[in-house]
Design a protein around this motif. Structure first.
Motif, PDB file in Angstrom:
ATOM      1  N   VAL A  97       0.791  -1.191   0.055  1.00 12.81           N
ATOM      2  CA  VAL A  97      -0.082  -0.072   0.104  1.00 12.81           C
ATOM      3  C   VAL A  97       0.988   1.262  -0.192  1.00 12.81           C
ATOM      4  CG1 VAL A  97      -1.680   1.270   1.523  1.00 12.81           C
ATOM      5  CG2 VAL A  97      -2.071  -1.088   1.179  1.00 12.81           C
ATOM      6  N   MET A  98       1.982   1.180   0.661  1.00  8.16           N
ATOM      7  CA  MET A  98       2.723   2.341   0.732  1.00  8.16           C
ATOM      8  C   MET A  98       3.549   2.790  -0.417  1.00  8.16           C
ATOM      9  SD  MET A  98       2.306   4.300   3.419  1.00  8.16           S
ATOM     10  CE  MET A  98       0.615   4.106   3.321  1.00  8.16           C
ATOM     11  N   ILE A  99       4.104   1.391  -1.097  1.00  8.80           N
ATOM     12  CA  ILE A  99       4.564   1.660  -2.357  1.00  8.80           C
ATOM     13  C   ILE A  99       3.792   2.191  -3.384  1.00  8.80           C
ATOM     14  CG2 ILE A  99       5.397   0.420  -4.481  1.00  8.80           C
ATOM     15  CD1 ILE A  99       6.525  -1.596  -2.359  1.00  8.80           C
ATOM     16  N   TYR A 100       2.563   1.846  -3.327  1.00  9.52           N
ATOM     17  CA  TYR A 100       1.604   2.440  -4.393  1.00  9.52           C
ATOM     18  C   TYR A 100       1.188   4.005  -3.932  1.00  9.52           C
ATOM     19  CZ  TYR A 100       1.123  -1.776  -7.009  1.00  9.52           C
ATOM     20  OH  TYR A 100       1.198  -2.876  -7.756  1.00  9.52           O
ATOM     21  N   SER A 101       1.383   4.251  -2.891  1.00  8.63           N
ATOM     22  CA  SER A 101       0.801   5.739  -2.081  1.00  8.63           C
ATOM     23  C   SER A 101       2.109   6.566  -2.415  1.00  8.63           C
ATOM     24  CB  SER A 101       0.540   5.465  -0.756  1.00  8.63           C
ATOM     25  OG  SER A 101      -0.626   4.786  -0.503  1.00  8.63           O
ATOM     26  N   THR A 102       3.378   6.271  -2.234  1.00 13.13           N
ATOM     27  CA  THR A 102       4.170   7.253  -2.069  1.00 13.13           C
ATOM     28  C   THR A 102       5.350   6.860  -3.219  1.00 13.13           C
ATOM     29  OG1 THR A 102       5.766   5.806  -0.512  1.00 13.13           O
ATOM     30  CG2 THR A 102       3.910   7.460   0.293  1.00 13.13           C
ATOM     31  N   HIS A 104       5.771   6.980  -6.379  1.00 10.07           N
ATOM     32  CA  HIS A 104       5.760   8.202  -7.348  1.00 10.07           C
ATOM     33  C   HIS A 104       6.307   9.342  -6.824  1.00 10.07           C
ATOM     34  CE1 HIS A 104       1.943   8.833  -5.301  1.00 10.07           C
ATOM     35  NE2 HIS A 104       1.993  10.100  -5.876  1.00 10.07           N
ATOM     36  N   ILE A 105       6.537   9.493  -5.639  1.00  5.82           N
ATOM     37  CA  ILE A 105       7.235  10.758  -4.967  1.00  5.82           C
ATOM     38  C   ILE A 105       8.454  10.476  -4.750  1.00  5.82           C
ATOM     39  CG2 ILE A 105       6.725  12.423  -3.212  1.00  5.82           C
ATOM     40  CD1 ILE A 105       3.923  11.779  -3.105  1.00  5.82           C
ATOM     41  N   SER A 106       8.644   9.484  -3.656  1.00  3.07           N
ATOM     42  CA  SER A 106       9.992   9.269  -3.394  1.00  3.07           C
ATOM     43  C   SER A 106      10.569   7.987  -3.692  1.00  3.07           C
ATOM     44  CB  SER A 106       9.806   9.146  -1.679  1.00  3.07           C
ATOM     45  OG  SER A 106       9.237   8.041  -1.218  1.00  3.07           O
ATOM     46  N   GLY A 107      10.084   7.101  -4.205  1.00  4.98           N
ATOM     47  CA  GLY A 107      10.714   5.841  -4.856  1.00  4.98           C
ATOM     48  C   GLY A 107      10.202   4.837  -3.664  1.00  4.98           C
ATOM     49  N   ALA A 108       9.605   5.106  -2.565  1.00  4.16           N
ATOM     50  CA  ALA A 108       9.263   4.059  -1.680  1.00  4.16           C
ATOM     51  C   ALA A 108      10.374   3.262  -1.488  1.00  4.16           C
ATOM     52  CB  ALA A 108       8.151   3.317  -2.015  1.00  4.16           C
ATOM     53  N   HIS A 109      11.457   3.766  -0.548  1.00  6.08           N
ATOM     54  CA  HIS A 109      12.694   2.827  -0.138  1.00  6.08           C
ATOM     55  C   HIS A 109      12.298   2.410   1.064  1.00  6.08           C
ATOM     56  CE1 HIS A 109      15.700   5.203  -2.619  1.00  6.08           C
ATOM     57  NE2 HIS A 109      14.592   5.145  -3.387  1.00  6.08           N
ATOM     58  N   PHE A 110      11.922   3.017   2.120  1.00  5.49           N
ATOM     59  CA  PHE A 110      11.632   2.486   3.719  1.00  5.49           C
ATOM     60  C   PHE A 110      12.750   1.858   4.360  1.00  5.49           C
ATOM     61  CE2 PHE A 110       7.178   2.257   1.455  1.00  5.49           C
ATOM     62  CZ  PHE A 110       7.040   3.615   1.358  1.00  5.49           C
ATOM     63  N   ASN A 111      13.915   1.731   3.423  1.00  9.30           N
ATOM     64  CA  ASN A 111      14.952   1.056   4.226  1.00  9.30           C
ATOM     65  C   ASN A 111      16.163   1.514   3.823  1.00  9.30           C
ATOM     66  OD1 ASN A 111      16.573  -1.160   4.932  1.00  9.30           O
ATOM     67  ND2 ASN A 111      14.944  -2.554   4.508  1.00  9.30           N
ATOM     68  N   PRO A 112      16.985   1.703   4.651  1.00 11.91           N
ATOM     69  CA  PRO A 112      18.569   2.062   4.136  1.00 11.91           C
ATOM     70  C   PRO A 112      19.227   1.238   3.268  1.00 11.91           C
ATOM     71  CG  PRO A 112      18.294   2.367   6.472  1.00 11.91           C
ATOM     72  CD  PRO A 112      16.947   1.713   6.205  1.00 11.91           C
ATOM     73  N   ALA A 113      18.794  -0.095   3.405  1.00  8.51           N
ATOM     74  CA  ALA A 113      19.612  -1.141   2.333  1.00  8.51           C
ATOM     75  C   ALA A 113      19.007  -0.873   0.931  1.00  8.51           C
ATOM     76  CB  ALA A 113      19.146  -2.553   2.840  1.00  8.51           C
ATOM     77  N   VAL A 114      17.723  -0.461   0.889  1.00  7.43           N
ATOM     78  CA  VAL A 114      17.288  -0.210  -0.542  1.00  7.43           C
ATOM     79  C   VAL A 114      17.922   0.931  -0.965  1.00  7.43           C
ATOM     80  CG1 VAL A 114      15.108   0.293  -1.942  1.00  7.43           C
ATOM     81  CG2 VAL A 114      15.190  -1.413  -0.070  1.00  7.43           C
ATOM     82  N   THR A 115      17.843   2.129  -0.021  1.00 12.80           N
ATOM     83  CA  THR A 115      18.733   3.251  -0.584  1.00 12.80           C
ATOM     84  C   THR A 115      20.151   3.299  -1.121  1.00 12.80           C
ATOM     85  OG1 THR A 115      17.078   4.483   0.834  1.00 12.80           O
ATOM     86  CG2 THR A 115      19.080   5.683   0.152  1.00 12.80           C
ATOM     87  N   PHE A 116      21.117   2.345  -0.194  1.00  8.90           N
ATOM     88  CA  PHE A 116      22.131   2.152  -0.634  1.00  8.90           C
ATOM     89  C   PHE A 116      22.407   1.429  -1.985  1.00  8.90           C
ATOM     90  CE2 PHE A 116      23.588   3.313   3.818  1.00  8.90           C
ATOM     91  CZ  PHE A 116      24.762   3.813   3.465  1.00  8.90           C
ATOM     92  N   THR A 117      21.377   0.209  -2.108  1.00  2.00           N
ATOM     93  CA  THR A 117      21.396  -0.477  -3.176  1.00  2.00           C
ATOM     94  C   THR A 117      21.246   0.375  -4.542  1.00  2.00           C
ATOM     95  OG1 THR A 117      20.746  -2.334  -2.133  1.00  2.00           O
ATOM     96  CG2 THR A 117      20.495  -2.361  -4.499  1.00  2.00           C
ATOM     97  N   PHE A 118      20.336   1.448  -4.422  1.00  2.00           N
ATOM     98  CA  PHE A 118      20.210   2.001  -5.722  1.00  2.00           C
ATOM     99  C   PHE A 118      21.156   3.156  -5.904  1.00  2.00           C
ATOM    100  CE2 PHE A 118      15.179   1.713  -5.053  1.00  2.00           C
ATOM    101  CZ  PHE A 118      15.339   0.746  -6.025  1.00  2.00           C
ATOM    102  N   ALA A 119      21.803   3.552  -4.822  1.00  2.00           N
ATOM    103  CA  ALA A 119      22.922   4.376  -5.000  1.00  2.00           C
ATOM    104  C   ALA A 119      24.058   3.530  -5.532  1.00  2.00           C
ATOM    105  CB  ALA A 119      23.349   5.189  -3.593  1.00  2.00           C
ATOM    106  N   ILE A 120      24.370   2.592  -5.158  1.00  2.00           N
ATOM    107  CA  ILE A 120      25.363   1.684  -5.573  1.00  2.00           C
ATOM    108  C   ILE A 120      25.317   1.238  -7.062  1.00  2.00           C
ATOM    109  CG2 ILE A 120      26.745  -0.674  -5.271  1.00  2.00           C
ATOM    110  CD1 ILE A 120      26.116  -0.579  -2.483  1.00  2.00           C
TER     111      ILE A 120
END
Length: 215
Positions: A97-102, A104-120
């Protein structure tokens, strides 16, 4: 007379061209938002600025923690009324639900591991990584605080998780399910051949499966 009219028409055309370039730049990259500063909320509806992304990330993480951890609290306090399958489904649903809600705005990471992976993998700018992690931490802390205020937590109550077997086996299981989650997220989010509309379902169901298997 004709020459003067041509000059006026040429000036108007140049003015329209400049406005068009400015509009395309603003809509296309967002870098001209408020003088090139992305740290303020933009007035244009076609631009998503950094502050909006951080707010969306914080709100999304808040509700993931509030709902996911909240269902565990309810299950413990009220004698297993939710049941373990209910906990698994709740985690999967709230992430979806939160992925579909946010998303399109933030990418819906919700987790530092996801953020680091996208950055890498160069799908996310490095300078935004600490800001995103800060928003995620803020959201998770606010979610935990809300649960703390809502429910009566005694010193004897414990809502965390402990390994059911040895620490080594628990670590191996955690590595496997974390790899599965990151594999799915990378597959549905970074490959242009993937169906983007189904990303929320894929990630949410992966979370649910992970909790079922190793939660």
């Amino acid at each position: 007379m004709s020459s003067h009219g041509e000059e006026i028409e040429e000036e108007e055309q140049i003015s329209r061209t400049e406005k068009g370039i400015g509009s395309r730049t603003e809509k296309g990259t967002g870098k001209n938002c408020h003088g090139g500063i992305e740290t303020v909320i933009c007035t244009s509806p076609s631009i998503v600025c950094l502050t909006q992304k951080l707010i969306a990330e914080m709100i999304g993480t808040y509700f993931v923690v509030f709902s996911g951890c909240g269902v565990v609290v309810v299950n413990v306090l009220y004698g297993g009324t939710v049941t373990f399958p209910g906990v698994c489904v709740t985690w999967g649903l709230i992430v979806m639900v939160m992925i579909y809600s946010t998303g399109h705005i933030s990418g819906a990471h919700f987790n530092p591991a996801v953020t680091f992976t996208f950055a890498i993998f160069r799908r996310f700018p490095w300078y935004q990584v600490p800001l995103y992690i800060g928003a995620q931490l803020a959201g998770s802390l606010l979610g935990s605080l809300t649960l703390r205020l809502m429910f009566k937590v005694t010193p004897q109550a414990y809502f965390g998780t402990t390994p059911a077997d040895s620490a080594v086996r628990a670590l191996v299981a955690e590595i496997i399910i974390s790899f599965l989650l990151m594999f799915v997220i990378s597959g549905v989010s970074t490959d242009s051949r993937a169906v983007g509309e189904l990303a929320g379902i894929a990630v949410g169901m992966t979370i649910m499966l992970n909790v079922f298997v190793a939660g």
